[in-house]
Scaffold this active site. Structure first.
Site, PDB file in Angstrom:
ATOM      1  N   ARG A   1       4.828  23.292   1.299  1.00 22.93           N
ATOM      2  CA  ARG A   1       6.107  22.389   0.991  1.00 22.93           C
ATOM      3  C   ARG A   1       6.869  23.047   0.125  1.00 22.93           C
ATOM      4  NH1 ARG A   1       8.871  20.378  -2.590  1.00 22.93           N
ATOM      5  NH2 ARG A   1       7.183  19.706  -3.826  1.00 22.93           N
TER       6      ARG A   1
ATOM      7  N   HIS B   1      10.545  26.356   0.830  1.00 18.35           N
ATOM      8  CA  HIS B   1      11.869  26.983   0.055  1.00 18.35           C
ATOM      9  C   HIS B   1      11.807  28.542   0.156  1.00 18.35           C
ATOM     10  CE1 HIS B   1      13.391  22.870  -1.201  1.00 18.35           C
ATOM     11  NE2 HIS B   1      12.559  22.739  -2.144  1.00 18.35           N
TER      12      HIS B   1
ATOM     13  N   SER C   1      11.477  20.551 -12.114  1.00 17.92           N
ATOM     14  CA  SER C   1      12.228  21.187 -10.886  1.00 17.92           C
ATOM     15  C   SER C   1      12.991  22.430 -11.280  1.00 17.92           C
ATOM     16  CB  SER C   1      12.950  20.220 -10.362  1.00 17.92           C
ATOM     17  OG  SER C   1      12.276  18.963 -10.240  1.00 17.92           O
TER      18      SER C   1
ATOM     19  N   HIS D   1       3.991  19.070 -12.362  1.00 25.34           N
ATOM     20  CA  HIS D   1       4.481  19.891 -11.261  1.00 25.34           C
ATOM     21  C   HIS D   1       5.397  21.115 -11.959  1.00 25.34           C
ATOM     22  CE1 HIS D   1       6.195  21.133  -7.102  1.00 25.34           C
ATOM     23  NE2 HIS D   1       7.250  21.316  -7.996  1.00 25.34           N
TER      24      HIS D   1
HETATM   25  C1  LIG Z   1      12.549  18.608  -3.392  1.00 27.45           C
HETATM   26  C2  LIG Z   1      12.068  19.527  -4.636  1.00 27.45           C
HETATM   27  O1  LIG Z   1      11.829  20.720  -3.963  1.00 27.45           O
HETATM   28  C3  LIG Z   1      10.794  18.918  -5.100  1.00 27.45           C
HETATM   29  C4  LIG Z   1      10.220  19.743  -6.076  1.00 27.45           C
HETATM   30  O2  LIG Z   1       9.141  20.362  -5.727  1.00 27.45           O
HETATM   31  C5  LIG Z   1      10.910  19.958  -7.321  1.00 27.45           C
HETATM   32  O3  LIG Z   1      11.581  19.010  -7.718  1.00 27.45           O
HETATM   33  O4  LIG Z   1      10.247  20.934  -8.223  1.00 27.45           O
HETATM   34 MN   LIG Z   2       9.079  22.088  -7.024  1.00 25.20          MN
END
Ligand SMILES: C[C@H](O)CC(=O)C(=O)O
Ligand SMILES: [Mn+2]
Length: 339
Positions: free
Chosen positions: A15, A19, A169, A196
């Site tokens: 996921r 990107h 992020s 994260h």
């Molecule tokens: C939509 C973003 O890519 C979510 C994420 O992985 C982040 O904010 O870091």
């Molecule tokens: Mn991310």
């Protein structure tokens, strides 16, 4: 004998890694990677467009393969790992969430800007209604102080979130800033806390360890670091480091290393590394998925992408404002023309 501390990993290469691959995953690639993660006993595997369900668009980047085919493929090859999906309210809707759940997704991660948790209510309720393990995902968490993050996490908890994440992020947080945020949440909310990381300042591992030390029990990682900007905490390295620390992940160290080296590395168009643009993402506090868009705008307007990213950081631009990238580039180009 004291029980070993345990953290549960969610793998995001399918996921967040989308990107890094400009959303060009094929069904075959997802099958191979998901199969490898399942064999390595990774508890959760997130699969979707990089910007979550229904993210495939001109603004966020078009997917090569319909993400529901990718979700179905991951579910078909996993008998241990649970498939998770990400949804940003306003990009994805309850319709896509239901479709993902019907295909076998077991976890929903509802993502909002760190000060906009209120827009997650409808989708957290819907995910709980669908019987999904539900995560609140507070993006761009460097832009809010601990007290504000606690306030927003409490909202997500009140909507029914089983877990709430601090999400770096932009890869902009420093370890002490992670500690204060996670500690504040640990002292004030009653659900599990997740973290994260992004590696734009080469701090993903340090920040992740700080988060665990402060009480986070749900941790994101990405095989070979595959993610937006300079990528995420590298799962195979994290598994080894946590094993050395006596912290249980349940993940097979050797199988993760083999998957990284033999399956993921060969599909990378370029190595996942800290480039000048991804370093500036972390330095300026800019959403990691802006890197590729800023590079394209820089080429179009004959600019240095770093100048665009620094200005976006000055303007505190957030996810969903990808259209600002071209606006800033056009302004900088005009200024450049006249100097
Ligand atoms: C939509 C973003 O890519 C979510 C994420 O992985 C982040 O904010 O870091
Ligand atoms: Mn991310």
């Amino acid at each position: 004998m004291t029980e070993r501390q345990k953290v549960l990993l969610t793998e995001v290469a399918l996921r967040d890694g989308s990107h890094a691959l400009s959303h060009q995953y094929t069904v075959q690639q997802v099958e191979k990677i998901a199969k490898g993660l399942n064999e390595a006993k990774v508890p959760y595997i997130e699969v979707a467009h990089g910007d979550g369900l229904a993210g495939s668009s001109l603004q966020y980047g078009r997917s090569k393969t319909n993400e529901f085919e990718l979700i179905e493929a991951a579910v078909a090859v996993t008998d241990f790992s649970k498939v998770a999906v990400l949804l940003i309210p306003g990009i994805g809707t309850v319709k896509e969430l239901k479709q993902a759940q019907q295909l076998g997704a077991k976890m929903a991660r509802i993502a909002t800007h760190v000060t906009e948790a209120d827009v997650s209510a409808q989708h957290i309720y819907a995910a709980k209604e669908l019987g999904m393990e539900t995560v609140g995902f507070l993006m761009m968490s460097h832009m809010a102080e601990p007290e504000k993050i606690v306030e927003q996490a409490k909202l997500m908890e009140s909507y029914g979130a089983d877990i709430v994440y601090v999400v770096d992020s932009a890869g902009a947080l420093l370890p002490n800033q992670v500690t204060t945020r996670i500690k504040a949440m640990k002292e004030n909310i009653g659900v599990e806390i997740g973290f994260h990381a992004h590696n734009n300042l080469s701090l993903a591992m340090a920040n992740t360890l700080a988060a665990i030390e402060a009480g986070a029990t749900r941790i994101d990682g990405s095989v070979r670091c595959l993610g937006a900007g300079a990528g995420n905490t590298q799962t195979e390295v994290l598994v080894g480091v946590l094993d050395r620390m006596g912290i249980e992940t349940g993940v097979d160290f050797y199988k993760m290393m083999d998957l990284a080296e033999d399956v993921v590395a060969p599909i990378l168009p370029v190595p996942q590394e800290i480039t000048k643009n991804s370093l500036v993402l972390g330095y300026a506090g800019v959403y990691s998925s802006f890197a590729l868009h800023a590079q394209r705008a820089a080429e179009k307007f004959n600019l240095d992408a770093r100048d665009i990213l620094i200005e976006l950081g000055n303007r505190k631009v957030v996810g969903g404002q990808e259209d600002m990238i071209v606006d800033v580039a056009a302004e900088l180009a005009k200024v450049k023309t006249f100097v």
